[in-house]
Design an enzyme around this catalytic site. Structure first.
Site, PDB file in Angstrom:
ATOM      1  N   ASP A   1       8.931  -2.627   0.362  1.00 36.68           N
ATOM      2  CA  ASP A   1       8.339  -1.430   1.046  1.00 36.68           C
ATOM      3  C   ASP A   1       8.826  -1.203   2.458  1.00 36.68           C
ATOM      4  O   ASP A   1       8.975   0.005   2.465  1.00 36.68           O
ATOM      5  CB  ASP A   1       6.816  -1.951   0.760  1.00 36.68           C
ATOM      6  CG  ASP A   1       6.147  -0.754   1.451  1.00 36.68           C
ATOM      7  OD1 ASP A   1       6.328   0.377   1.138  1.00 36.68           O
ATOM      8  OD2 ASP A   1       4.937  -0.897   2.155  1.00 36.68           O
TER       9      ASP A   1
ATOM     10  N   HIS B   1       2.774   0.005  -6.119  1.00 33.49           N
ATOM     11  CA  HIS B   1       1.973  -0.915  -4.858  1.00 33.49           C
ATOM     12  C   HIS B   1       1.421   0.060  -3.856  1.00 33.49           C
ATOM     13  O   HIS B   1       0.618  -0.625  -3.220  1.00 33.49           O
ATOM     14  CB  HIS B   1       3.194  -1.266  -4.088  1.00 33.49           C
ATOM     15  CG  HIS B   1       4.070  -0.533  -3.013  1.00 33.49           C
ATOM     16  ND1 HIS B   1       5.236   0.402  -3.499  1.00 33.49           N
ATOM     17  CD2 HIS B   1       3.837  -0.001  -1.916  1.00 33.49           C
ATOM     18  CE1 HIS B   1       5.576   1.098  -2.677  1.00 33.49           C
ATOM     19  NE2 HIS B   1       5.013   0.787  -1.635  1.00 33.49           N
TER      20      HIS B   1
ATOM     21  N   GLU C   1      -4.055   1.933  -2.542  1.00 36.57           N
ATOM     22  CA  GLU C   1      -4.238   2.301  -1.197  1.00 36.57           C
ATOM     23  C   GLU C   1      -4.199   3.777  -0.904  1.00 36.57           C
ATOM     24  O   GLU C   1      -5.062   4.236  -0.095  1.00 36.57           O
ATOM     25  CB  GLU C   1      -3.146   1.694  -0.322  1.00 36.57           C
ATOM     26  CG  GLU C   1      -3.357   1.792   1.249  1.00 36.57           C
ATOM     27  CD  GLU C   1      -2.362   0.938   2.023  1.00 36.57           C
ATOM     28  OE1 GLU C   1      -2.112  -0.387   1.561  1.00 36.57           O
ATOM     29  OE2 GLU C   1      -1.880   1.332   2.981  1.00 36.57           O
ATOM     30  N   ASP C   2      -3.325   4.490  -1.688  1.00 41.46           N
ATOM     31  CA  ASP C   2      -3.266   5.800  -1.440  1.00 41.46           C
ATOM     32  C   ASP C   2      -3.819   6.806  -2.558  1.00 41.46           C
ATOM     33  O   ASP C   2      -3.573   8.129  -2.408  1.00 41.46           O
ATOM     34  CB  ASP C   2      -1.755   6.225  -1.081  1.00 41.46           C
ATOM     35  CG  ASP C   2      -1.398   5.559  -0.015  1.00 41.46           C
ATOM     36  OD1 ASP C   2      -2.182   5.336   1.024  1.00 41.46           O
ATOM     37  OD2 ASP C   2      -0.245   5.264   0.208  1.00 41.46           O
TER      38      ASP C   2
ATOM     39  N   ASP D   1      32.528 -12.831  20.799  1.00 36.28           N
ATOM     40  CA  ASP D   1      31.915 -12.382  19.335  1.00 36.28           C
ATOM     41  C   ASP D   1      33.289 -12.674  18.383  1.00 36.28           C
ATOM     42  O   ASP D   1      33.911 -11.879  18.152  1.00 36.28           O
ATOM     43  CB  ASP D   1      31.391 -10.960  19.335  1.00 36.28           C
ATOM     44  CG  ASP D   1      31.378 -10.669  17.897  1.00 36.28           C
ATOM     45  OD1 ASP D   1      30.513 -11.322  17.330  1.00 36.28           O
ATOM     46  OD2 ASP D   1      31.876  -9.571  17.673  1.00 36.28           O
TER      47      ASP D   1
ATOM     48  N   HIS E   1       9.342   7.273  -3.237  1.00 38.21           N
ATOM     49  CA  HIS E   1       9.111   5.960  -2.289  1.00 38.21           C
ATOM     50  C   HIS E   1       9.145   4.862  -3.212  1.00 38.21           C
ATOM     51  O   HIS E   1       9.461   3.826  -3.051  1.00 38.21           O
ATOM     52  CB  HIS E   1       8.275   6.041  -1.110  1.00 38.21           C
ATOM     53  CG  HIS E   1       7.724   4.911  -0.677  1.00 38.21           C
ATOM     54  ND1 HIS E   1       8.665   4.087  -0.031  1.00 38.21           N
ATOM     55  CD2 HIS E   1       6.364   4.076  -0.653  1.00 38.21           C
ATOM     56  CE1 HIS E   1       7.566   3.063   0.612  1.00 38.21           C
ATOM     57  NE2 HIS E   1       6.700   3.168  -0.018  1.00 38.21           N
TER      58      HIS E   1
END
Ligand code: MN
Length: 480
Positions: free
Chosen positions: A137, A70, A74-75, A257, A46
């Protein structure tokens, strides 16, 4: 993607030393080493994917490194001071900007969501690159959403559609906005998505011929003029067609359209020359011409828009722009960030152009409750904007539903504070009347007049709201 591919792509547009980038790659891979994604892939895939999106945007080295890193704060268990020592203040600040506040600190999920947005906007006001990382992200998370539970898919798609996609639009990153919208649409309304996709594919296949006819018609006339140009057809944005159907209550077959075409050239003068040529070959549709070169949209977007009638009777929507305007429309703020680094010549007017963004973010920070923040944020992100003129012909763009008070504050906070009435198209108007695009609005002021508390329930823009609150607070009159 391998590290070498990432470096190769980066070196195509930058000559910076990549030691730090290589280190960020290894550091992130090691930090996430035991984690897996819902897909079963290693988590680091990721981080790599986010970095790859940022390289495609041609972002600078610090942004790409922060993209790789990133999720580290946090993780993983890497302490903050270790991180800032390893990568320095700049990358640390970027990563902190996209790191969520712990959910435990909030009484409700809505409140947590609002506070996290507020925190990110604050960080973005200081450094625009924060939001670019966050959008990359989110894009990768949306691309891999099929591995999550249905409940999570709905929740994330809803947030993407109501906040991230409009924000990408507001920042002018059109390309990203369309993909975020179409991915959200796919999860929120799977049946409608599938059926619309099939119909659109059929219609576009039939239109190939029309496109070829148009191209050769244009070529025949433009060949001798030697105006440099290329003609490209516009990518389809399924969600915008769906929204049109919903809004007009019509099935796909009845939706006008039109075939969308872009003509891209080198200079502004040539844009107008091309417009003249196109109008001399094809009959223009009356009232369809808009000059977003002379009056750019708030998100920096510029182009000439016109619609013409093809010999077969079909309407063709045409956008005419320079290569630079084209880059801005695809990459928005991200394209401009790049110029600031001096790699392709600095954009002298960049600061001026980005001023509205900083201003807007400052106003947002000023709003007290999370609910008020998220509401103003959403209103200001409304896709539809109206253009209001001063009697002297200056133009301000405002969200749909904006009132004379919003307009007064858009002119100047002093005008807003002293506003007592308005004339719209030469008629007296009430301060809570809704303005319409094209209105000419004259604000009537009186010295020593002051904003009222009930204005807060009337105004639509964060700018007006923030100024009114500030005035009332400073004069001890703010009622909550
Ligand atoms: Mn992430």
């Amino acid at each position: 993607m391998e590290l070498n591919d990432l470096l190769k792509k980066f070196r195509e547009y930058s000559s910076e030393d990549t030691t730090k980038l290589e280190y960020a790659w290894q550091f992130s891979r090691d930090a996430h080493t035991d984690q897996k994604r819902a897909s079963g892939e290693v988590y680091f895939s990721h981080c790599e994917a986010v970095a790859e999106i940022l390289v495609d945007f041609k972002m600078d080295l610090e942004t790409i490194a922060a993209g790789l890193l990133h999720d580290v704060l946090e993780d993983t268990t890497v302490p903050r001071d270790t991180f800032s020592k390893e990568f320095g203040e700049e990358i640390y600040t970027l990563v902190m900007g996209v790191t969520k506040i712990e959910t435990l600190k909030f009484s409700s999920r809505d409140e947590a969501q609002a506070e996290n947005w507020r925190k990110m906007i604050l960080a973005t006001a200081k450094d625009i690159r924060v939001i670019v990382i966050k959008l990359a992200d989110r894009l990768h998370n949306m691309r891999t959403l099929n591995f999550l539970t249905r409940e999570k898919q709905l929740e994330i798609s809803h947030e993407t559609l109501s906040l991230y996609a409009p924000l990408a639009q507001r920042l002018g990153i059109f390309h990203l906005k369309s993909e975020l919208e179409d991915l959200s649409f796919k999860y929120l309304h799977p049946d409608e998505y599938r059926s619309l996709l099939a119909k659109v594919q059929v219609r576009f296949a039939m239109r190939e011929k029309l496109l070829e006819e148009f191209k050769s018609g244009v070529e025949k006339h433009l060949g001798p003029t030697q105006i440099p140009h290329r003609v490209v057809s516009r990518a389809k944005n399924l969600y915008s067609i769906y929204r049109k159907m919903e809004k007009q209550g019509l099935p796909f077959e009845d939706i006008q359209d039109a075939l969308g075409i872009r003509i891209i050239t080198d200079t502004v003068i040539n844009c107008y020359a091309l417009l003249g040529t196109v109008h001399s070959i094809f009959k223009p549709v009356i009232g369809s011409f808009t000059d977003y070169i002379a009056v750019p949209k708030m998100n920096l977007y510029q182009s000439l828009h016109t619609s013409v009638m093809a010999p077969s009777g079909e309407i063709i929507e045409i956008q005419i722009r320079t290569e630079e305007m084209h880059r801005t429309s695809e990459y928005g703020i991200a394209a401009h960030w790049r110029y600031k680094l001096g790699e392709q010549g600095a954009d002298r007017h960049l600061d001026e152009k980005l001023n509205w963004l900083r201003q807007w973010m400052e106003w947002l920070q000023d709003l007290s409750s999370p609910r008020e923040f998220i509401e103003s944020f959403k209103t200001d992100l409304e896709l539809d904007q109206i253009f209001i003129f001063t009697p002297k012909g200056d133009v301000k763009s405002l969200p749909v539903g904006a009132t004379p008070i919003d307009f007064a504050y858009a002119i100047h906070s002093g005008v807003g504070d002293a506003c007592i009435g308005a004339r719209v198209n030469n008629k007296m108007a009430r301060l809570n009347d809704e303005l319409k695009s094209g209105d000419i609005c004259e604000i009537i002021t009186r010295r020593n007049s002051a904003p009222k508390n009930d204005w807060l329930t009337i105004v639509k823009t964060a700018g007006a709201r923030s100024h009114i609150r500030k005035y009332l607070r400073e004069h001890g009159k703010l009622q909550d």
